[in-house]
Scaffold this motif. Sequence first.
Motif, PDB file in Angstrom:
ATOM      1  N   ARG A  40       0.843  -1.393   0.059  1.00 37.62           N
ATOM      2  CA  ARG A  40      -0.040  -0.043  -0.170  1.00 37.62           C
ATOM      3  C   ARG A  40       1.007   1.333  -0.152  1.00 37.62           C
ATOM      4  NH1 ARG A  40      -4.050   1.273   4.690  1.00 37.62           N
ATOM      5  NH2 ARG A  40      -4.185   3.315   4.265  1.00 37.62           N
ATOM      6  N   ASP A  41       0.146   2.388  -0.758  1.00 36.04           N
ATOM      7  CA  ASP A  41       1.110   3.716  -0.935  1.00 36.04           C
ATOM      8  C   ASP A  41       1.132   4.260   0.798  1.00 36.04           C
ATOM      9  OD1 ASP A  41       1.285   2.973  -3.536  1.00 36.04           O
ATOM     10  OD2 ASP A  41       0.244   4.951  -4.017  1.00 36.04           O
ATOM     11  N   ALA A  68      23.195  11.418  -0.229  1.00 41.14           N
ATOM     12  CA  ALA A  68      23.599  10.172   0.640  1.00 41.14           C
ATOM     13  C   ALA A  68      24.992  10.229   1.244  1.00 41.14           C
ATOM     14  CB  ALA A  68      23.617   9.033  -0.285  1.00 41.14           C
ATOM     15  N   HIS A  69      25.112   9.879   2.444  1.00 37.26           N
ATOM     16  CA  HIS A  69      26.570  10.006   3.118  1.00 37.26           C
ATOM     17  C   HIS A  69      26.671   9.193   4.063  1.00 37.26           C
ATOM     18  CE1 HIS A  69      29.735  12.877   5.060  1.00 37.26           C
ATOM     19  NE2 HIS A  69      30.135  12.316   4.158  1.00 37.26           N
ATOM     20  N   ARG A  70      26.883   7.822   3.476  1.00 37.79           N
ATOM     21  CA  ARG A  70      26.710   6.354   4.832  1.00 37.79           C
ATOM     22  C   ARG A  70      27.339   5.341   4.204  1.00 37.79           C
ATOM     23  NH1 ARG A  70      21.085   4.995   4.130  1.00 37.79           N
ATOM     24  NH2 ARG A  70      20.398   7.249   4.751  1.00 37.79           N
ATOM     25  N   ASN A  71      27.464   4.648   5.115  1.00 40.60           N
ATOM     26  CA  ASN A  71      27.928   3.177   4.692  1.00 40.60           C
ATOM     27  C   ASN A  71      26.822   2.608   3.771  1.00 40.60           C
ATOM     28  OD1 ASN A  71      30.102   3.122   6.137  1.00 40.60           O
ATOM     29  ND2 ASN A  71      29.360   2.296   8.079  1.00 40.60           N
ATOM     30  N   GLY A  72      27.171   1.898   2.860  1.00 33.86           N
ATOM     31  CA  GLY A  72      26.023   1.552   1.984  1.00 33.86           C
ATOM     32  C   GLY A  72      25.929   2.469   0.879  1.00 33.86           C
ATOM     33  N   GLY A  73      26.142   3.602   1.035  1.00 32.96           N
ATOM     34  CA  GLY A  73      26.424   4.607  -0.089  1.00 32.96           C
ATOM     35  C   GLY A  73      24.938   4.945  -0.680  1.00 32.96           C
ATOM     36  N   VAL A  74      25.007   5.383  -2.042  1.00 32.74           N
ATOM     37  CA  VAL A  74      23.878   5.828  -2.485  1.00 32.74           C
ATOM     38  C   VAL A  74      22.947   4.699  -2.702  1.00 32.74           C
ATOM     39  CG1 VAL A  74      23.128   6.838  -4.666  1.00 32.74           C
ATOM     40  CG2 VAL A  74      25.183   7.757  -3.596  1.00 32.74           C
ATOM     41  N   GLY A  75      23.354   3.473  -3.046  1.00 28.34           N
ATOM     42  CA  GLY A  75      22.551   2.311  -3.349  1.00 28.34           C
ATOM     43  C   GLY A  75      21.750   2.054  -2.134  1.00 28.34           C
ATOM     44  N   ALA A  76      22.030   1.977  -0.865  1.00 29.42           N
ATOM     45  CA  ALA A  76      21.453   1.892   0.157  1.00 29.42           C
ATOM     46  C   ALA A  76      20.307   2.990   0.297  1.00 29.42           C
ATOM     47  CB  ALA A  76      22.257   1.829   1.560  1.00 29.42           C
ATOM     48  N   ARG A  77      20.736   4.259   0.232  1.00 26.95           N
ATOM     49  CA  ARG A  77      19.788   5.382   0.309  1.00 26.95           C
ATOM     50  C   ARG A  77      18.569   5.169  -0.771  1.00 26.95           C
ATOM     51  NH1 ARG A  77      16.088   7.596   2.071  1.00 26.95           N
ATOM     52  NH2 ARG A  77      15.852   9.674   1.916  1.00 26.95           N
ATOM     53  N   ILE A  78      18.941   4.806  -2.097  1.00 18.64           N
ATOM     54  CA  ILE A  78      17.817   4.394  -3.031  1.00 18.64           C
ATOM     55  C   ILE A  78      16.967   3.215  -2.611  1.00 18.64           C
ATOM     56  CG2 ILE A  78      17.286   4.168  -5.502  1.00 18.64           C
ATOM     57  CD1 ILE A  78      18.470   6.892  -4.635  1.00 18.64           C
ATOM     58  N   ARG A  79      17.587   2.402  -2.075  1.00 17.51           N
ATOM     59  CA  ARG A  79      16.517   1.235  -1.775  1.00 17.51           C
ATOM     60  C   ARG A  79      15.654   1.621  -0.767  1.00 17.51           C
ATOM     61  NH1 ARG A  79      21.962  -0.973  -1.618  1.00 17.51           N
ATOM     62  NH2 ARG A  79      22.243  -2.650  -3.505  1.00 17.51           N
ATOM     63  N   GLU A  80      16.130   2.606   0.156  1.00 20.29           N
ATOM     64  CA  GLU A  80      15.148   3.044   1.317  1.00 20.29           C
ATOM     65  C   GLU A  80      13.864   3.918   0.294  1.00 20.29           C
ATOM     66  OE1 GLU A  80      17.213   5.722   3.948  1.00 20.29           O
ATOM     67  OE2 GLU A  80      18.009   3.911   4.834  1.00 20.29           O
ATOM     68  N   HIS A  81      14.171   4.614  -0.516  1.00 23.25           N
ATOM     69  CA  HIS A  81      13.304   5.350  -1.432  1.00 23.25           C
ATOM     70  C   HIS A  81      12.296   4.297  -1.994  1.00 23.25           C
ATOM     71  CE1 HIS A  81      14.300   9.520  -1.339  1.00 23.25           C
ATOM     72  NE2 HIS A  81      15.430   9.175  -1.529  1.00 23.25           N
ATOM     73  N   HIS A  99       9.053   2.845  -0.702  1.00 18.43           N
ATOM     74  CA  HIS A  99       7.615   3.285  -0.851  1.00 18.43           C
ATOM     75  C   HIS A  99       7.308   3.403  -2.259  1.00 18.43           C
ATOM     76  CE1 HIS A  99       8.635   6.184   2.743  1.00 18.43           C
ATOM     77  NE2 HIS A  99       9.725   5.670   2.390  1.00 18.43           N
ATOM     78  N   PRO A 100       6.099   2.712  -2.267  1.00 17.93           N
ATOM     79  CA  PRO A 100       5.653   1.808  -3.643  1.00 17.93           C
ATOM     80  C   PRO A 100       5.510   3.155  -4.461  1.00 17.93           C
ATOM     81  CG  PRO A 100       4.273   1.149  -1.876  1.00 17.93           C
ATOM     82  CD  PRO A 100       5.490   2.079  -1.446  1.00 17.93           C
ATOM     83  N   GLU A 101       5.000   4.289  -3.955  1.00 17.19           N
ATOM     84  CA  GLU A 101       4.784   5.642  -4.967  1.00 17.19           C
ATOM     85  C   GLU A 101       6.019   6.087  -5.367  1.00 17.19           C
ATOM     86  OE1 GLU A 101       5.669   6.839  -0.842  1.00 17.19           O
ATOM     87  OE2 GLU A 101       4.256   5.105  -1.900  1.00 17.19           O
ATOM     88  N   ARG A 102       7.096   5.958  -4.907  1.00 13.52           N
ATOM     89  CA  ARG A 102       8.494   6.214  -5.473  1.00 13.52           C
ATOM     90  C   ARG A 102       8.935   5.403  -6.341  1.00 13.52           C
ATOM     91  NH1 ARG A 102      11.175   8.532   0.170  1.00 13.52           N
ATOM     92  NH2 ARG A 102       9.471   9.805   0.752  1.00 13.52           N
ATOM     93  N   ALA A 103       8.814   4.052  -5.949  1.00 13.49           N
ATOM     94  CA  ALA A 103       9.350   2.971  -6.871  1.00 13.49           C
ATOM     95  C   ALA A 103       8.488   2.975  -7.989  1.00 13.49           C
ATOM     96  CB  ALA A 103       8.871   1.699  -6.327  1.00 13.49           C
ATOM     97  N   ARG A 104       7.259   3.304  -8.150  1.00 11.40           N
ATOM     98  CA  ARG A 104       6.571   3.330  -9.321  1.00 11.40           C
ATOM     99  C   ARG A 104       7.048   4.529 -10.465  1.00 11.40           C
ATOM    100  NH1 ARG A 104       1.828   3.195  -6.796  1.00 11.40           N
ATOM    101  NH2 ARG A 104       1.503   5.361  -6.506  1.00 11.40           N
ATOM    102  N   VAL A 105       7.343   5.638  -9.638  1.00  9.37           N
ATOM    103  CA  VAL A 105       7.934   6.712 -10.792  1.00  9.37           C
ATOM    104  C   VAL A 105       9.317   6.935 -11.047  1.00  9.37           C
ATOM    105  CG1 VAL A 105       5.502   8.264 -10.332  1.00  9.37           C
ATOM    106  CG2 VAL A 105       7.667   8.658  -8.880  1.00  9.37           C
TER     107      VAL A 105
END
Length: 163
Positions: free
Chosen positions: A2-3, A75-88, A91-97
């Motif tokens: 669910r969104d 992004a400024h963390r362990n796991g880098g930009v990849g980890a931050r984008i995985r967090e995004h 959220h289905p509404e972000r994954a969709r767009v």
Amino acid sequence: MRDCCLEPVPGPPVTPWVLSRVWTAVGPLGCGGWPEPHSLALQHRHSILTLLDDVLAGLYLAVDADGNLRWLGKAHRNGGVGARIREHLTHPERARVYTELYVVGANPFSPSGALAAAEGKAADLLALRGQMGSRTWPSSDDWLRLVTSRGRGRASHHHSASR
């Protein structure tokens, strides 16, 4: 799934001009080459995010299928930009767009305040404040001093100690 949130409001088209403003905002913190598009299509997502795990710091632009900016972040963390984008993408509404991603890499040893100021400066240079719904960005106050200051590392400590 669910969104949970509103779909990010579209911003300007991501053009070389937009990328140059984000590049400028990162300034001397920048490392790596000119930002190239990374596909977030399902068949590429895992390999792209794995690649971006090695980019520990930077600003990123999430783009929709029409080429419009949907998110400017850092992004400024362990796991880098990849980890931050995985967090995004949880959220289905972000994954969709989100269909593409551009990354302006930064030195991972940059102070987090400098990278936050760079994110705010990029938002200012692109006139994003108040234009993308409720999305907010950090302050760009003191941006120039923050992105150009040199940290006191061991070399400068040893240099001053030898006087």
